[in-house]
Enzyme design. Structure first.
Site, PDB file in Angstrom:
ATOM      1  N   HIS A 198       0.588  -1.067   0.097  1.00 46.11           N
ATOM      2  CA  HIS A 198       0.164   0.241   0.067  1.00 46.11           C
ATOM      3  C   HIS A 198       0.961   1.196   0.007  1.00 46.11           C
ATOM      4  O   HIS A 198       0.460   2.259  -0.609  1.00 46.11           O
ATOM      5  CB  HIS A 198      -0.752  -0.322   1.194  1.00 46.11           C
ATOM      6  CG  HIS A 198      -2.003  -0.742   0.742  1.00 46.11           C
ATOM      7  ND1 HIS A 198      -2.877  -1.014  -0.456  1.00 46.11           N
ATOM      8  CD2 HIS A 198      -2.356  -2.263   0.899  1.00 46.11           C
ATOM      9  CE1 HIS A 198      -4.131  -1.404  -1.115  1.00 46.11           C
ATOM     10  NE2 HIS A 198      -3.846  -1.852   0.096  1.00 46.11           N
ATOM     11  N   ARG A 341     -15.649  -0.386  -3.800  1.00 47.26           N
ATOM     12  CA  ARG A 341     -15.850  -1.649  -3.644  1.00 47.26           C
ATOM     13  C   ARG A 341     -15.748  -1.502  -1.949  1.00 47.26           C
ATOM     14  O   ARG A 341     -15.596  -0.522  -1.404  1.00 47.26           O
ATOM     15  CB  ARG A 341     -13.981  -1.913  -3.477  1.00 47.26           C
ATOM     16  CG  ARG A 341     -13.224  -3.256  -3.539  1.00 47.26           C
ATOM     17  CD  ARG A 341     -12.367  -3.596  -3.213  1.00 47.26           C
ATOM     18  NE  ARG A 341     -11.311  -3.050  -2.862  1.00 47.26           N
ATOM     19  CZ  ARG A 341      -9.841  -2.769  -2.825  1.00 47.26           C
ATOM     20  NH1 ARG A 341      -9.402  -4.019  -3.547  1.00 47.26           N
ATOM     21  NH2 ARG A 341      -9.361  -2.730  -1.984  1.00 47.26           N
ATOM     22  N   GLU A 440      -9.458 -12.354  -7.450  1.00 47.13           N
ATOM     23  CA  GLU A 440      -8.016 -12.341  -6.659  1.00 47.13           C
ATOM     24  C   GLU A 440      -7.702 -12.740  -5.836  1.00 47.13           C
ATOM     25  O   GLU A 440      -6.845 -13.652  -5.190  1.00 47.13           O
ATOM     26  CB  GLU A 440      -8.888 -10.684  -6.222  1.00 47.13           C
ATOM     27  CG  GLU A 440      -8.723 -10.961  -4.769  1.00 47.13           C
ATOM     28  CD  GLU A 440      -9.167  -8.474  -4.420  1.00 47.13           C
ATOM     29  OE1 GLU A 440      -8.105  -8.069  -4.400  1.00 47.13           O
ATOM     30  OE2 GLU A 440      -9.676  -9.041  -3.571  1.00 47.13           O
ATOM     31  N   ASN A 463      -2.881  -7.920  -7.787  1.00 48.86           N
ATOM     32  CA  ASN A 463      -1.957  -7.748  -6.160  1.00 48.86           C
ATOM     33  C   ASN A 463      -2.566  -8.243  -5.647  1.00 48.86           C
ATOM     34  O   ASN A 463      -0.967  -8.953  -5.032  1.00 48.86           O
ATOM     35  CB  ASN A 463      -2.597  -5.999  -5.530  1.00 48.86           C
ATOM     36  CG  ASN A 463      -2.210  -5.180  -6.589  1.00 48.86           C
ATOM     37  OD1 ASN A 463      -1.808  -5.225  -7.818  1.00 48.86           O
ATOM     38  ND2 ASN A 463      -3.003  -3.678  -6.414  1.00 48.86           N
ATOM     39  N   ASP A 464      -3.428  -8.721  -4.961  1.00 47.41           N
ATOM     40  CA  ASP A 464      -3.965  -9.828  -5.060  1.00 47.41           C
ATOM     41  C   ASP A 464      -4.023 -11.765  -5.821  1.00 47.41           C
ATOM     42  O   ASP A 464      -2.941 -12.599  -4.785  1.00 47.41           O
ATOM     43  CB  ASP A 464      -5.542 -10.499  -3.975  1.00 47.41           C
ATOM     44  CG  ASP A 464      -4.741  -9.399  -2.522  1.00 47.41           C
ATOM     45  OD1 ASP A 464      -3.926  -9.041  -1.995  1.00 47.41           O
ATOM     46  OD2 ASP A 464      -6.099  -7.990  -2.385  1.00 47.41           O
ATOM     47  N   ARG A 474       2.322 -10.003  -0.951  1.00 46.96           N
ATOM     48  CA  ARG A 474       3.274  -8.951  -1.258  1.00 46.96           C
ATOM     49  C   ARG A 474       3.480  -7.148  -0.756  1.00 46.96           C
ATOM     50  O   ARG A 474       4.001  -6.795  -1.084  1.00 46.96           O
ATOM     51  CB  ARG A 474       1.610  -7.735  -1.933  1.00 46.96           C
ATOM     52  CG  ARG A 474       0.429  -7.737  -0.976  1.00 46.96           C
ATOM     53  CD  ARG A 474      -1.207  -7.425  -1.365  1.00 46.96           C
ATOM     54  NE  ARG A 474      -0.836  -5.859  -1.773  1.00 46.96           N
ATOM     55  CZ  ARG A 474      -2.119  -5.867  -2.022  1.00 46.96           C
ATOM     56  NH1 ARG A 474      -2.796  -6.548  -2.080  1.00 46.96           N
ATOM     57  NH2 ARG A 474      -2.691  -4.527  -2.087  1.00 46.96           N
ATOM     58  N   CYS A 511      -7.846  -4.248 -12.374  1.00 41.63           N
ATOM     59  CA  CYS A 511      -8.110  -2.872 -11.564  1.00 41.63           C
ATOM     60  C   CYS A 511      -6.815  -3.033 -10.486  1.00 41.63           C
ATOM     61  O   CYS A 511      -6.274  -2.148  -9.439  1.00 41.63           O
ATOM     62  CB  CYS A 511      -9.242  -2.399 -10.457  1.00 41.63           C
ATOM     63  SG  CYS A 511      -9.438  -3.737  -9.512  1.00 41.63           S
TER      64      CYS A 511
HETATM   65  C1  PEP Z   1      -6.011  -5.989  -6.356  1.00 43.21           C
HETATM   66  O1  PEP Z   1      -5.588  -6.761  -5.243  1.00 43.21           O
HETATM   67  O2  PEP Z   1      -4.795  -6.524  -7.326  1.00 43.21           O
HETATM   68  C2  PEP Z   1      -6.063  -4.651  -6.152  1.00 43.21           C
HETATM   69  C3  PEP Z   1      -6.278  -4.053  -6.150  1.00 43.21           C
HETATM   70  O3  PEP Z   1      -6.572  -4.694  -4.278  1.00 43.21           O
HETATM   71  P1  PEP Z   1      -5.957  -4.275  -2.998  1.00 43.21           P
HETATM   72  O4  PEP Z   1      -4.502  -3.813  -3.810  1.00 43.21           O
HETATM   73  O5  PEP Z   1      -6.695  -2.356  -2.357  1.00 43.21           O
HETATM   74  O6  PEP Z   1      -5.795  -4.964  -1.944  1.00 43.21           O
HETATM   75 MG    MG Z   2      -6.639  -6.928  -3.359  1.00 42.76          MG
END
Ligand code: PEP
Ligand code: MG
Length: 590
Positions: A198, A341, A440, A463-464, A474, A511
Site C-alpha cells: 500500500h 468497493r 483475486e 495485486n492479490d 505482496r 484494477c
Molecule cells: C488487488 O488486489 O489487485 C487490488 C486492486 O486490491 P488491493 O490492492 O486493494 O488489495
Molecule cells: Mg486486493
C-alpha cells in the site's frame, strides 16, 4: 553534491512509483530520537516511568531479535553486531544506570537514557583502542532503538514536516502516508515494502517518486544527506557525485518531457489504430483524488478503495458520513461510472477498533468480505450508504476477496436487506446497480464460469491474485523480485477469466497494479480485457501506448506469449515486439 569526506553510495531497491527527485533526506524513524526534552516526574509516578522504560527495552529487544532472525544468508556474518546489541540492551551500564537516573533525578526516561548514553559515549571515545571505540557507536545504535520505542509513533508526525524533503523510513503505514503533504514531500524511500504494497500504491497515487524494499536505507542514509531517488529504475544514490547529479538531472528532464507529452493526449479516447476502444479508469483511495482522475483523462472510477475512512480512528464511520463522501465522488464523476468497493480491511490495512486484527497471518485471515459477513452491522451501514449514493449518479458495487459463490449470495442477501430497510424508512436510494466481484483469489479464477452467472462484471485484482497464486507476500521485499505479473501462470489465469467473461456475456476489468504498467498493454489488449483501472497518474501513459497499438496484432501476439514458459522470455518477447513504443526506452535513451 557530495563533499570530499563523503562517498557516493548506490542502493538498489524496487521502483514502486515512477519519477526522479533530488533532495535532502528526512529520516522518519529517527525523528524524536535526537531531540529529547527533559521533564520531571512526580515521586508517585516514578514506578510508572520505569515501567515505561522497561517496556521500551522489551520492544527494542523484540525488534533486534526479529532483525537477527530475518538477516539474509549473505549478511549472517554481520549478525554478530546485532547479537552484541542484544547483550547491550540488557547491559547494567545502560539499562541499570538509566533506571537509577530516572529514580535519583526524577526525570523522564528519554532524558535519563540520553544522559547515560552521552556519559558512556565519552568514556568509550577516550579509549584509544579502536575496538572499544566502536562500542560507542553500538551504544548509540542500541539507545536509538530504545528511544524510538520510548517516543513511540506519536513522535513521527509526517504532517508537521516544515521543509521540502525526501522521506526515508523503515516503513510507512497507510495511516502515515495519508498524512503526507505534497508541497513538503518530494519522494520516499523505505526499507520495507514492494510495488504492490500500500505504500507503493499511495506513492503512485500521490505521484511521488518512490523506491521501496531497500532493506538498510535507514541505516545508511543520514538526515540531510543529499539523495537522488529514481523510481523508474528503482535506485537511490546517496551523496551523489557531480557527474551523477548532472546525469540524473538530465533523466529527470527527459522523464518530465515524456510525461508532459503523454499528458497532452490524455483526454483522447484509448482507441487502438484499428478502432477498438478500451476504457481506462482511475483507482482512488480518498474522495479528493477524483480530481486527478478527471485531470488525467480517466473514463470513470474503476476502483474506489473505501477502507481509508475506517482507518486511524477508534470507532466506525456512521452511514451519513460514508454517504456524504460517496455522493461527492459520484456526483463529480456523473455520468461516468464509480465502482465502489466494499470494505477491504485487515490484511495489510488493519482497523483499530477491534482486537480481531491480531492474526498470525492476516493476508489469509479475516479480511475484506469475510470480515464484512462476520460483522453484518458494519457491512449493512456501508451498503446503505452506497445504495443512497447511487441515487446521485452511476454507481457499481464491487466485492473484494470473493473465494466462493456462497459469499456472493450472502452479500446479495444483506444488500437486499439494506435496500428494503431504506425503502421502509422512505430514504432515497437506487437498487438498480451493477454488482461485480474482485477476482483475486485462485478459487475465484477456477469458479469464474459459475460466478459469472451471479454477477454483472469481474474486476481482476492482480495485486492479490499474484500474492495468492504465486505464494508471495505482496509487502515482503525479500520476495518482491518474484512478484511478477508476467509470470505465465498469471497470464493464463487472467486469460481464463477474460475468456469466461466473454463467453458468459459479462464485462471484465482489471484494477490491480498490472493494469498500470505500459509494458503489460500488448498482453492485456490481446487477452481481451474490457476495462483497466489504475492510479490516476498512470492513465495518460497507458492511453498513449494503447493508441499506438493494433488490436489485431495484439490478438496474434498473445498466442506467442502463451507459448513461453518463463516471465523472462515473455518480457523479452514484449521488448522485441513492442520495444519502440515502451516509455522507459523513450526517457532513458532520449
Ligand atoms: C488487488 O488486489 O489487485 C487490488 C486492486 O486490491 P488491493 O490492492 O486493494 O488489495
Ligand atoms: Mg486486493
Amino acid at each position: 553534491m557530495a563533499d570530499k569526506d563523503t562517498i557516493e553510495i548506490v542502493l538498489n531497491g524496487i521502483g514502486a512509483s515512477p519519477g526522479i527527485c533530488i533532495g535532502k533526506a528526512y529520516l522518519v524513524d529517527k525523528e524524536g530520537v535526537d531531540v529529547v526534552e527533559k521533564y520531571f516526574i512526580d515521586k508517585k509516578n516514578l514506578k510508572k516511568e520505569i515501567k515505561r522504560f522497561k517496556s521500551a527495552v522489551k520492544s527494542a529487544k523484540d525488534e533486534v531479535q526479529a532483525i537477527i532472525k530475518g538477516t539474509h544468508e549473505e549478511l549472517r556474518q554481520h549478525a554478530y553486531i546485532l547479537e552484541t546489541h542484544m547483550v547491550l540492551l540488557k547491559d547494567k551500564m545502560l539499562y541499570g544506570k538509566t533506571i537509577k537516573t530516572i529514580e535519583k533525578e526524577q526525570v523522564n526516561a528519554e532524558w535519563a537514557l540520553k544522559k547515560v548514553v552521552s556519559t558512556l559515549k565519552s568514556m568509550f571515545q577516550n579509549i584509544t583502542d579502536p575496538y572499544l571505540g566502536e562500542r560507542a557507536s553500538d551504544i548509540v545504535h542500541v539507545s536509538d532503538i530504545i528511544m524510538r520505542n520510548l517516543v513511540g509513533a506519536e513522535a513521527v508526525n509526517i504532517s508537521e514536516i516544515r521543509k521540502r524533503v525526501i522521506l526515508v523510513a523503515h516503513d510507512l503505514s497507510p495511516a502515515e502516508t495519508t498524512q503526507i503533504q505534497l508541497e513538503k514531500i518530494m519522494g520516499f524511500v523505505t526499507d520495507r515494502g514492494g510495488k504492490a504494497s500500500h505504500t507503493g500504491i499511495i506513492a503512485r497515487t500521490l505521484e511521488l517518486p518512490a523506491v521501496l524494499g531497500l532493506e538498510y536505507a535507514t541505516g545508511i542514509i543520514k538526515n540531510d544527506d543529499l539523495i537522488i531517488v529514481d523510481g523508474n529504475a528503482g535506485i537511490v544514490i546517496v551523496n551523489p557525485t557531480e557527474k551523477s547529479l548532472v546525469e540524473f538531472e538530465e533523466h529527470k528532464i527527459r522523464y518530465e518531457e515524456y510525461r508532459a507529452a503523454v499528458a497532452r493526449g490524455s483526454h483522447l479516447a484509448a482507441e487502438t489504430t484499428d478502432g477498438f476502444r478500451l476504457h481506462v479508469m482511475g483507482n482512488i483511495e480518498l474522495p479528493e483524488e477524483v480530481v486527478s482522475v478527471i485531470d488525467y483523462g480517466g473514463d470513470g472510477i474503476g476502483l474506489y478503495r473505501t477502507e481509508f475512512q475506517y482507518l486511524n480512528r477508534s470507532d466506525f464511520p456512521k452511514e451519513g458520513e460514508l454517504f456524504d463522501k460517496y455522493r461527492d465522488v459520484v456526483e463529480v464523476m456523473a455520468p461516468k461510472p464509480v465502482t465502489i468497493r466494499t470494505l477491504d480491511i485487515n490484511g495489510d490495512k488493519a482497523i483499530s477498533p477491534n482486537s480481531e486484527c491480531d492474526e498470525i497471518n492476516p493476508a489469509l485471515g479475516l479480511r475484506a468480505i469475510r470480515y464484512c459477513l462476520q460483522n453484518p452491522d458494519v457491512f449493512r451501514t456501508q451498503l446503505r450508504a452506497i445504495l443512497r449514493a447511487a441515487a446521485f449518479g452511476n454507481v457499481r458495487l464491487l466485492i473484494p476477496m470473493i473465494s466462493s459463490c456462497d459469499e456472493i449470495f450472502e452479500t446479495k442477501r444483506i444488500l437486499n436487506e439494506a435496500a428494503d430497510s431504506l425503502d421502509k424508512e422512505g430514504i432515497a436510494f437506487n437498487r438498480d446497480i451493477k454488482i461485480g466481484i474482485m477476482i483475486e483469489i485462485p478459487s475465484a479464477v477456477i469458479m469464474a464460469d459459475v460466478m459469472a452467472q451471479a454477477v454483472d462484471f469481474f474486476s481482476i485484482g492482480t495485486n492479490d491474485l499474484i500474492q495468492y497464486s504465486l505464494a508471495i507476500d505482496r509487502g515482503n521485499n525479500k520476495v518482491a523480485s518474484l512478484f511478477n505479473p508476467l509470470h505465465p501462470a498469471i497470464i493464463r489465469s487472467v486469460k481464463h477469466v477474460a475468456d469466461v467473461a466473454r463467453d458468459k456475456g459479462i464485462k471484465v476489468a482489471m484494477c490491480g497494479e498490472m493494469a498500470s504498467d505500459p509494458i503489460n498493454m500488448p498482453i492485456l489488449l490481446g487477452i481481451g480485457i474490457d476495462e483497466l483501472s489504475m492510479n490516476p497518474q498512470s492513465i495518460p501513459a497507458v492511453k498513449s501506448i494503447i493508441r499506438s497499438m493494433k488490436l489485431k496484432d495484439a490478438r496474434l501476439f498473445i498466442k506467442d506469449v502463451l507459448k513461453k514458459s518463463s516471465s523472462t522470455e515473455i518480457v523479452q518477447l514484449v521488448r522485441d515486439t513492442y520495444g519502440e513504443i515502451l516509455p522507459d526506452k523513450l526517457y532513458y535513451e532520449g
